[in-house]
Design a protein around this motif. Structure first.
Motif, short mmCIF file in Angstrom:
data_model
loop_
_atom_site.label_atom_id
_atom_site.label_comp_id
_atom_site.label_asym_id
_atom_site.label_seq_id
_atom_site.Cartn_x
_atom_site.Cartn_y
_atom_site.Cartn_z
N SER A 88 0.86 -1.18 0.00
CA SER A 88 0.00 0.00 0.00
C SER A 88 0.89 1.23 0.00
O SER A 88 2.10 1.13 0.15
CB SER A 88 -0.89 -0.02 1.24
OG SER A 88 -1.87 0.96 1.16
N ASP A 89 0.29 2.41 -0.14
CA ASP A 89 1.10 3.63 -0.09
C ASP A 89 1.43 3.98 1.36
O ASP A 89 0.82 3.47 2.30
CB ASP A 89 0.38 4.79 -0.80
CG ASP A 89 -0.90 5.19 -0.12
OD1 ASP A 89 -0.85 5.71 1.01
OD2 ASP A 89 -1.97 4.97 -0.72
N SER A 90 2.41 4.85 1.56
CA SER A 90 2.91 5.17 2.89
C SER A 90 1.82 5.69 3.82
O SER A 90 1.76 5.31 4.99
CB SER A 90 4.05 6.19 2.80
OG SER A 90 5.18 5.61 2.20
N ASP A 91 0.93 6.56 3.34
CA ASP A 91 -0.13 7.10 4.19
C ASP A 91 -1.04 5.99 4.70
O ASP A 91 -1.40 5.97 5.88
CB ASP A 91 -0.95 8.15 3.44
CG ASP A 91 -0.20 9.44 3.20
OD1 ASP A 91 0.69 9.77 4.02
OD2 ASP A 91 -0.48 10.13 2.20
N ALA A 92 -1.41 5.07 3.83
CA ALA A 92 -2.29 3.96 4.24
C ALA A 92 -1.58 3.06 5.25
O ALA A 92 -2.19 2.61 6.22
CB ALA A 92 -2.73 3.17 3.02
N VAL A 93 -0.30 2.80 5.04
CA VAL A 93 0.46 1.96 5.96
C VAL A 93 0.53 2.61 7.34
O VAL A 93 0.27 1.96 8.36
CB VAL A 93 1.88 1.68 5.42
CG1 VAL A 93 2.76 1.00 6.47
CG2 VAL A 93 1.81 0.84 4.16
N MET A 94 0.84 3.90 7.38
CA MET A 94 0.92 4.58 8.67
C MET A 94 -0.44 4.59 9.37
O MET A 94 -0.51 4.41 10.59
CB MET A 94 1.47 6.00 8.48
CG MET A 94 2.95 6.01 8.14
SD MET A 94 3.67 7.66 8.03
CE MET A 94 3.20 8.13 6.36
N ALA A 95 -1.52 4.77 8.62
CA ALA A 95 -2.86 4.74 9.21
C ALA A 95 -3.17 3.36 9.79
O ALA A 95 -3.74 3.25 10.88
CB ALA A 95 -3.90 5.13 8.16
N GLN A 96 -2.76 2.29 9.09
CA GLN A 96 -3.00 0.93 9.59
C GLN A 96 -2.26 0.69 10.90
O GLN A 96 -2.80 0.07 11.82
CB GLN A 96 -2.59 -0.10 8.55
CG GLN A 96 -3.50 -0.15 7.35
CD GLN A 96 -2.96 -1.05 6.24
OE1 GLN A 96 -1.84 -1.52 6.29
NE2 GLN A 96 -3.78 -1.27 5.23
N VAL A 97 -1.05 1.19 10.99
CA VAL A 97 -0.28 1.03 12.22
C VAL A 97 -0.93 1.84 13.35
O VAL A 97 -1.12 1.35 14.46
CB VAL A 97 1.20 1.43 12.02
CG1 VAL A 97 1.96 1.43 13.34
CG2 VAL A 97 1.88 0.49 11.03
N GLN A 98 -1.30 3.09 13.07
CA GLN A 98 -1.94 3.93 14.08
C GLN A 98 -3.24 3.33 14.60
O GLN A 98 -3.56 3.43 15.78
CB GLN A 98 -2.24 5.31 13.51
CG GLN A 98 -1.04 6.22 13.44
CD GLN A 98 -1.43 7.59 12.93
OE1 GLN A 98 -1.93 7.73 11.82
NE2 GLN A 98 -1.22 8.59 13.75
N GLN A 99 -4.00 2.70 13.71
CA GLN A 99 -5.30 2.14 14.08
C GLN A 99 -5.20 0.72 14.65
O GLN A 99 -6.21 0.10 14.97
CB GLN A 99 -6.22 2.15 12.86
CG GLN A 99 -6.55 3.54 12.38
CD GLN A 99 -7.16 3.56 11.00
OE1 GLN A 99 -7.47 2.54 10.41
NE2 GLN A 99 -7.33 4.77 10.45
N GLY A 100 -3.98 0.20 14.75
CA GLY A 100 -3.80 -1.13 15.31
C GLY A 100 -4.10 -2.26 14.35
O GLY A 100 -4.17 -3.42 14.75
N GLU A 101 -4.29 -1.94 13.07
CA GLU A 101 -4.55 -2.97 12.07
C GLU A 101 -3.27 -3.69 11.65
O GLU A 101 -3.33 -4.77 11.07
CB GLU A 101 -5.21 -2.34 10.84
CG GLU A 101 -6.57 -1.73 11.13
CD GLU A 101 -7.10 -0.91 9.97
OE1 GLU A 101 -6.55 -1.01 8.85
OE2 GLU A 101 -8.07 -0.17 10.18
#
Length: 87
Positions: A28-41
């Motif tokens: 995925s793109d960097s923004d989506a990856v960072m969001a997944q980490v932040q959301q615990g996904e």
């Protein structure tokens, strides 16, 4: 300097060293990856850039190499190096 097979080799070595850990990789793109980490996904993510995003910690892993791709028959096909002006 890691080659183009750096991540698969890294994941394979990690899997052998830690067979009790389930590893799943998605792209995925960097923004989506960072969001997944932040959301615990996701427990961790590999991104191409560092940000000042609160709650995330970044650690340099490897350098990336970008390549220029053109279809066969393109005037720049076969060139060993391409300048910004040529692009």
């Amino acid at each position: 300097v890691p080659g183009e097979h750096f991540l698969p080799a890294l994941l394979a070595a990690f899997g052998q060293a830690h067979p009790q850990v389930s590893v799943r990789a998605t792209v995925s793109d960097s923004d989506a990856v960072m969001a997944q980490v932040q959301q615990g996904e996701a427990h961790l993510g590999l991104v191409g850039r560092k940000t000042d995003t609160p709650g995330l910690s970044f650690q340099h892993l490897a350098n990336d190499r970008m390549v220029f791709a053109v279809p066969p028959g393109h005037p720049l096909a076969g060139e060993k190096a391409v300048t910004a002006e040529q692009i």
